[in-house]
Design an enzyme around this catalytic site. Structure first.
Site, mmCIF file in Angstrom:
data_model
loop_
_atom_site.group_PDB
_atom_site.id
_atom_site.type_symbol
_atom_site.label_atom_id
_atom_site.label_comp_id
_atom_site.label_asym_id
_atom_site.label_seq_id
_atom_site.Cartn_x
_atom_site.Cartn_y
_atom_site.Cartn_z
ATOM 1 N N ARG A 127 0.732 -1.093 0.154
ATOM 2 C CA ARG A 127 0.019 0.276 0.046
ATOM 3 C C ARG A 127 0.830 0.742 0.415
ATOM 4 N NH1 ARG A 127 -4.382 2.200 4.350
ATOM 5 N NH2 ARG A 127 -4.367 4.221 3.779
ATOM 6 N N ASP A 150 -6.840 -1.243 2.712
ATOM 7 C CA ASP A 150 -6.842 -0.821 3.635
ATOM 8 C C ASP A 150 -7.691 -0.918 4.883
ATOM 9 O OD1 ASP A 150 -7.334 1.771 5.445
ATOM 10 O OD2 ASP A 150 -9.079 2.043 4.712
ATOM 11 N N ASP A 161 -8.528 -1.593 9.096
ATOM 12 C CA ASP A 161 -9.617 -0.542 9.505
ATOM 13 C C ASP A 161 -10.256 -1.390 10.793
ATOM 14 O OD1 ASP A 161 -9.008 1.851 8.785
ATOM 15 O OD2 ASP A 161 -10.968 2.176 7.326
ATOM 16 N N ARG A 174 -6.744 3.073 -2.816
ATOM 17 C CA ARG A 174 -5.908 1.956 -1.825
ATOM 18 C C ARG A 174 -5.892 0.771 -2.090
ATOM 19 N NH1 ARG A 174 -8.016 4.207 2.993
ATOM 20 N NH2 ARG A 174 -7.324 5.700 2.032
HETATM 21 N N1 A4P Z 1 -6.513 5.443 12.638
HETATM 22 C C1 A4P Z 1 -7.203 5.592 13.582
HETATM 23 N N2 A4P Z 1 -8.289 5.074 13.795
HETATM 24 C C2 A4P Z 1 -8.249 3.831 13.701
HETATM 25 C C3 A4P Z 1 -8.870 2.159 12.494
HETATM 26 N N3 A4P Z 1 -10.061 2.282 14.286
HETATM 27 N N4 A4P Z 1 -8.531 1.512 12.911
HETATM 28 C C4 A4P Z 1 -5.156 5.266 12.280
HETATM 29 C C5 A4P Z 1 -7.312 1.920 11.589
HETATM 30 N N5 A4P Z 1 -6.449 3.319 11.747
HETATM 31 C C6 A4P Z 1 -7.110 3.905 12.535
HETATM 32 O O1 A4P Z 1 -6.146 5.975 8.748
HETATM 33 C C7 A4P Z 1 -4.515 7.141 8.498
HETATM 34 C C8 A4P Z 1 -4.933 6.762 10.023
HETATM 35 O O2 A4P Z 1 -6.060 6.760 10.909
HETATM 36 C C9 A4P Z 1 -4.117 5.414 10.723
HETATM 37 O O3 A4P Z 1 -2.754 5.384 10.419
HETATM 38 C C10 A4P Z 1 -4.471 4.987 12.309
HETATM 39 O O4 A4P Z 1 -3.172 5.127 12.792
HETATM 40 P P1 A4P Z 1 -5.022 5.479 6.099
HETATM 41 O O5 A4P Z 1 -5.747 4.059 6.506
HETATM 42 O O6 A4P Z 1 -3.490 5.456 6.612
HETATM 43 O O7 A4P Z 1 -5.854 6.497 6.205
HETATM 44 P P2 A4P Z 1 -7.220 6.535 4.891
HETATM 45 O O8 A4P Z 1 -7.923 5.639 5.374
HETATM 46 O O9 A4P Z 1 -7.210 7.391 3.858
HETATM 47 O O10 A4P Z 1 -7.614 7.770 6.509
HETATM 48 P P3 A4P Z 1 -8.984 7.194 7.234
HETATM 49 O O11 A4P Z 1 -9.587 8.275 7.904
HETATM 50 O O12 A4P Z 1 -8.962 5.947 7.792
HETATM 51 O O13 A4P Z 1 -9.441 6.821 5.682
HETATM 52 P P4 A4P Z 1 -10.990 5.541 5.941
HETATM 53 O O14 A4P Z 1 -12.024 6.105 7.073
HETATM 54 O O15 A4P Z 1 -10.259 3.973 6.350
HETATM 55 O O16 A4P Z 1 -11.932 5.495 4.287
HETATM 56 N N6 A4P Z 1 -14.382 3.847 -0.026
HETATM 57 C C11 A4P Z 1 -15.421 3.150 -0.281
HETATM 58 N N7 A4P Z 1 -16.544 2.360 -1.402
HETATM 59 N N8 A4P Z 1 -14.647 1.512 0.664
HETATM 60 C C12 A4P Z 1 -13.754 2.130 1.412
HETATM 61 O O17 A4P Z 1 -13.150 1.386 1.931
HETATM 62 N N9 A4P Z 1 -12.108 3.728 2.546
HETATM 63 C C13 A4P Z 1 -11.873 5.354 2.574
HETATM 64 C C14 A4P Z 1 -10.839 4.663 3.567
HETATM 65 C C15 A4P Z 1 -12.796 5.623 1.830
HETATM 66 N N10 A4P Z 1 -13.971 5.413 0.971
HETATM 67 C C16 A4P Z 1 -14.279 4.329 1.142
HETATM 68 C C17 A4P Z 1 -13.219 2.996 1.563
HETATM 69 MG MG MG Z 2 -8.321 3.377 6.735
#
Ligand code: A4P
Ligand code: MG
Length: 181
Positions: free
Chosen positions: A82, A96, A98, A93
């Site tokens: 990634r 990912d 979470d 990505r």
């Molecule tokens: N972090 C904080 N809380 C958590 C948690 N509960 N689980 C921190 C995992 N990580 C957590 O994440 C940034 C930082 O969040 C991590 O280093 C961790 O310390 P990242 O994965 O580097 O960045 P990101 O994923 O761009 O940001 P974020 O805010 O995690 O994004 P999301 O909310 O995960 O959204 N559309 C669809 N249809 N399906 C998807 O899966 N995913 C996203 C990402 C956007 N749109 C999507 C999807």
């Molecule tokens: Mg994430």
């Protein structure tokens, strides 16, 4: 042992391979037992224009501390090569991972917030979660099945295939669409 739900997503490269590779990595990890895995879901992207995602969820029993499990998830993301694009939030990505729920606990640590802050807005995370954990609740007791049902259509489609390719699908289960589209 703690029951944890992890959400998986990918929309670049080979998403099926990335999600199944993550499942294999979780199964191989010390201190983690995978107890359930959802079907695969094709989901419209949330965020800037980008390809559709493949999403899924797994339930784990773990003896790891929250930040140790997060470190494991980051290692599995790195193994999927990634690349985080600087400054692009919610961007595409290859993998990912979470932490969506940690038993009934609320966690607020630097780098880790659980329940995942945007969980309650997102069918792509909630539908696979509710499939494998229909009785799951937020720490305040709110049932997530109800939260999911109240959300509008967000372009989330369950595939016939499961995340775990070794689990058999019964005929007529899910929808007819396949991972190949
Ligand atoms: N972090 C904080 N809380 C958590 C948690 N509960 N689980 C921190 C995992 N990580 C957590 O994440 C940034 C930082 O969040 C991590 O280093 C961790 O310390 P990242 O994965 O580097 O960045 P990101 O994923 O761009 O940001 P974020 O805010 O995690 O994004 P999301 O909310 O995960 O959204 N559309 C669809 N249809 N399906 C998807 O899966 N995913 C996203 C990402 C956007 N749109 C999507 C999807
Ligand atoms: Mg994430």
């Amino acid at each position: 042992m703690t029951r944890v739900i992890v959400g998986l997503g990918a929309n670049l490269g080979d998403p099926v391979a990335a999600l199944r590779g993550a499942l294999a990595g979780l199964r191989a990890a010390d201190g983690v037992e995978v107890v359930a895995a959802s079907h695969l879901y094709v989901t419209a992207p949330v965020g800037p224009p980008q390809p559709d995602y493949l999403n899924a969820a797994v339930a784990l029993e773990t003896v790891l501390a929250p930040l140790d499990l997060l470190a494991l998830l980051h290692a599995l993301e790195a193994a999927a090569r990634r690349v985080r694009v600087r400054g692009v939030r919610f961007g595409p990505r290859t993998l990912d991972l979470d932490i969506l729920l940690w038993d009934g606990a609320a966690i607020d640590l630097p780098g880790l917030v659980v329940p995942h802050p945007r969980l309650v807005e997102r069918r792509f995370a909630l539908e696979p979660l509710v499939e494998i954990a229909p009785d799951a609740t937020l720490p305040d007791g709110t049932p997530l099945a109800g939260v999911c049902a109240a959300l509008p259509d967000q372009g989330v489609e369950r595939l016939v295939e499961r995340l775990d390719a070794t689990m058999c699908c019964s005929h007529g289960e899910g929808r007819s669409r396949t991972a190949e589209g």
